[in-house]
Design an enzyme around this catalytic site. Sequence first.
Site, PDB file in Angstrom:
ATOM      1  N   GLU A 213     -15.976   3.505   3.890  1.00 31.44           N
ATOM      2  CA  GLU A 213     -14.664   3.856   3.354  1.00 31.44           C
ATOM      3  C   GLU A 213     -14.891   4.753   2.140  1.00 31.44           C
ATOM      4  O   GLU A 213     -15.965   4.715   1.529  1.00 31.44           O
ATOM      5  CB  GLU A 213     -13.904   2.594   2.932  1.00 31.44           C
ATOM      6  CG  GLU A 213     -13.628   1.657   4.090  1.00 31.44           C
ATOM      7  CD  GLU A 213     -12.842   0.412   3.691  1.00 31.44           C
ATOM      8  OE1 GLU A 213     -12.050   0.470   2.733  1.00 31.44           O
ATOM      9  OE2 GLU A 213     -13.041  -0.625   4.338  1.00 31.44           O
TER      10      GLU A 213
ATOM     11  N   HIS B 109     -13.845  -2.207   6.288  1.00 28.24           N
ATOM     12  CA  HIS B 109     -12.650  -2.864   6.830  1.00 28.24           C
ATOM     13  C   HIS B 109     -12.911  -3.461   8.218  1.00 28.24           C
ATOM     14  O   HIS B 109     -13.732  -2.944   8.988  1.00 28.24           O
ATOM     15  CB  HIS B 109     -11.524  -1.822   6.918  1.00 28.24           C
ATOM     16  CG  HIS B 109     -10.202  -2.393   7.302  1.00 28.24           C
ATOM     17  ND1 HIS B 109      -9.703  -2.321   8.574  1.00 28.24           N
ATOM     18  CD2 HIS B 109      -9.284  -3.066   6.567  1.00 28.24           C
ATOM     19  CE1 HIS B 109      -8.513  -2.904   8.614  1.00 28.24           C
ATOM     20  NE2 HIS B 109      -8.233  -3.362   7.404  1.00 28.24           N
TER      21      HIS B 109
ATOM     22  N   ASP C 182     -13.655   6.625   6.276  1.00 24.97           N
ATOM     23  CA  ASP C 182     -12.285   6.130   6.383  1.00 24.97           C
ATOM     24  C   ASP C 182     -11.615   6.324   5.021  1.00 24.97           C
ATOM     25  O   ASP C 182     -11.988   5.678   4.044  1.00 24.97           O
ATOM     26  CB  ASP C 182     -12.333   4.648   6.788  1.00 24.97           C
ATOM     27  CG  ASP C 182     -10.952   4.042   6.971  1.00 24.97           C
ATOM     28  OD1 ASP C 182      -9.977   4.588   6.410  1.00 24.97           O
ATOM     29  OD2 ASP C 182     -10.855   3.007   7.656  1.00 24.97           O
TER      30      ASP C 182
ATOM     31  N   LYS D 192       0.044   3.899   4.658  1.00 25.56           N
ATOM     32  CA  LYS D 192      -0.149   3.542   3.247  1.00 25.56           C
ATOM     33  C   LYS D 192       0.550   4.596   2.376  1.00 25.56           C
ATOM     34  O   LYS D 192       1.772   4.579   2.294  1.00 25.56           O
ATOM     35  CB  LYS D 192      -1.636   3.364   2.970  1.00 25.56           C
ATOM     36  CG  LYS D 192      -2.217   2.266   3.911  1.00 25.56           C
ATOM     37  CD  LYS D 192      -3.646   1.919   3.637  1.00 25.56           C
ATOM     38  CE  LYS D 192      -4.265   1.123   4.767  1.00 25.56           C
ATOM     39  NZ  LYS D 192      -3.710  -0.199   5.004  1.00 25.56           N
TER      40      LYS D 192
ATOM     41  N   SER E 267     -10.618  -1.002  -0.699  1.00 27.39           N
ATOM     42  CA  SER E 267      -9.363  -1.463  -1.292  1.00 27.39           C
ATOM     43  C   SER E 267      -9.430  -2.878  -1.827  1.00 27.39           C
ATOM     44  O   SER E 267      -8.500  -3.326  -2.482  1.00 27.39           O
ATOM     45  CB  SER E 267      -8.242  -1.359  -0.277  1.00 27.39           C
ATOM     46  OG  SER E 267      -8.359  -2.395   0.655  1.00 27.39           O
TER      47      SER E 267
ATOM     48  N   ASN F  55       0.830  -1.208   0.000  1.00 25.49           N
ATOM     49  CA  ASN F  55       0.000   0.000   0.000  1.00 25.49           C
ATOM     50  C   ASN F  55       0.869   1.264   0.000  1.00 25.49           C
ATOM     51  O   ASN F  55       0.382   2.345   0.299  1.00 25.49           O
ATOM     52  CB  ASN F  55      -0.908   0.020   1.228  1.00 25.49           C
ATOM     53  CG  ASN F  55      -1.789  -1.210   1.284  1.00 25.49           C
ATOM     54  OD1 ASN F  55      -2.296  -1.653   0.267  1.00 25.49           O
ATOM     55  ND2 ASN F  55      -1.952  -1.762   2.473  1.00 25.49           N
TER      56      ASN F  55
ATOM     57  N   HIS G 137      -7.222   4.416   2.023  1.00 29.94           N
ATOM     58  CA  HIS G 137      -6.588   4.116   0.726  1.00 29.94           C
ATOM     59  C   HIS G 137      -6.709   5.261  -0.276  1.00 29.94           C
ATOM     60  O   HIS G 137      -6.217   5.133  -1.405  1.00 29.94           O
ATOM     61  CB  HIS G 137      -7.195   2.840   0.133  1.00 29.94           C
ATOM     62  CG  HIS G 137      -6.834   1.628   0.926  1.00 29.94           C
ATOM     63  ND1 HIS G 137      -5.682   0.904   0.702  1.00 29.94           N
ATOM     64  CD2 HIS G 137      -7.440   1.048   1.989  1.00 29.94           C
ATOM     65  CE1 HIS G 137      -5.611  -0.086   1.580  1.00 29.94           C
ATOM     66  NE2 HIS G 137      -6.674  -0.025   2.368  1.00 29.94           N
TER      67      HIS G 137
HETATM   68  C1  PLP Z   1      -9.931   0.977   5.227  1.00 24.71           C
HETATM   69  C2  PLP Z   1      -8.859   0.685   6.224  1.00 24.71           C
HETATM   70  N1  PLP Z   1      -8.922   1.260   7.433  1.00 24.71           N
HETATM   71  C3  PLP Z   1      -7.984   1.029   8.357  1.00 24.71           C
HETATM   72  C4  PLP Z   1      -6.918   0.194   8.105  1.00 24.71           C
HETATM   73  C5  PLP Z   1      -5.923  -0.055   9.187  1.00 24.71           C
HETATM   74  O1  PLP Z   1      -4.888   0.857   9.077  1.00 24.71           O
HETATM   75  P1  PLP Z   1      -3.474   0.535   9.759  1.00 24.71           P
HETATM   76  O2  PLP Z   1      -2.747  -0.344   8.811  1.00 24.71           O
HETATM   77  O3  PLP Z   1      -2.856   1.872   9.950  1.00 24.71           O
HETATM   78  O4  PLP Z   1      -3.784  -0.157  11.048  1.00 24.71           O
HETATM   79  C6  PLP Z   1      -6.800  -0.411   6.843  1.00 24.71           C
HETATM   80  C7  PLP Z   1      -5.686  -1.300   6.451  1.00 24.71           C
HETATM   81  O5  PLP Z   1      -4.774  -1.652   7.059  1.00 24.71           O
HETATM   82  C8  PLP Z   1      -7.800  -0.165   5.890  1.00 24.71           C
HETATM   83  O6  PLP Z   1      -7.737  -0.743   4.685  1.00 24.71           O
END
Ligand code: PLP
Length: 376
Positions: free
Chosen positions: A161, A119, A190, A222, A165, A42, A193
């Site tokens: 989101e 997610h 969120d 990411k 992703s 990512n 991505h």
């Molecule tokens: C939409 C989404 N939110 C949150 C996260 C979590 O983020 P982090 O990797 O910083 O824990 C991810 C992926 O890891 C994600 O794809």
Amino acid sequence: VKQETPPALQFLDAAIAEAREADLFRPRHPPHRLDLVPFCSNDYLGLASRPAPTAPSGAGASRLVCGERPVHRDLEAAAAHLTGQQSALVFTSGYAANIGVLVALAGPDDLIVSDTLNHASLIDGARLSRARVRVVPHLDLPAVEEALRGPRAGRAFVVTESYFSMDADSPDLGALRKLCDRYGAALCVDEAHALGVFGPGGAGLCAEAGVQPDVLIGTFGKSFGAGGAFVAGCSALTTWLWNRARSFVFSTGLSPALAAAALEGVRAAQREPALRKAVIEHAARLRARFAALGARVLGHGHVVPWVVGEPRAALRAAAILADHGVDVRAIRPPSVPPGTSRLRFTVSAALREADIERAARGVAAAMATGIGCPPG
Ligand SMILES: Cc1ncc(COP(=O)(O)O)c(C=O)c1O
């Protein structure tokens, strides 16, 4: 140390064997296949391999105790500025941010309307909040409206989101904003991505759509090439989170070294628009090459999911791609619904044109064995 599985944990041996049997086992890979071109990280802007600024390694305590450092404040100011929000609070990960914010905002009388493909961290946060959760079909606006229209005792939160992703698609953020306003719900988006790639200066898809969410979550792990995450919104929101987000309050503050790397990542993303342009151009080229082969790819943008169906086909396709020098991973249930296992190609600014040709040759070779082709 050679050790038998103790009797009380032997159910794990059976569960692992079952996962292997169903092609759903996830082996631990060697740290990084340096001999392969990565199409699976990512690190969209290619910033993760830049050397980090030197800074103290540990915060030493929760931010509320004595873990607060100037770099946390600087990073929060940069995140708020990037996303056009009044204030931001930095968490140790996106996972912690999502759990923290939903638990702090919603309670048993409240309603969380959650897209079915959200997610795991959003799902877990909603569960932990003990609010009533209405899971709605993916991107289904009428279902969101129906959930909001129903009777409820407390507040409502619509959680989505901005760029999913696994499917590389996006909700109609403007329409969600209108629905939230009509029914007095808070819009929580969120942008994990999307930040760094989409929107003016990499400000994300809310900014691109001209939508101000009530709660915006972003991660530094990411596009920004570091680690840690943030929640942004009005200052009442971040003040409340400072007090009540359990994953923030009861956890050591983000390492200052990581915060400094994240801050440099945000600055680089804004300072170097060529990186964003490269990701978008590479993604368009990869999508065009796959389309020409007749490969079924989903969505838009820098994540390019190629759906092949069963887990075994996805594993086989990943192995063929590896033979072509491409590191792309099979995504299988439970990460995606049964029957939709896929290879998820992610594009980085660091790729070269030859890398994209290599991926296209690998997909063509996999399709020549029948993978990803309609039956008959
Ligand atoms: C939409 C989404 N939110 C949150 C996260 C979590 O983020 P982090 O990797 O910083 O824990 C991810 C992926 O890891 C994600 O794809």
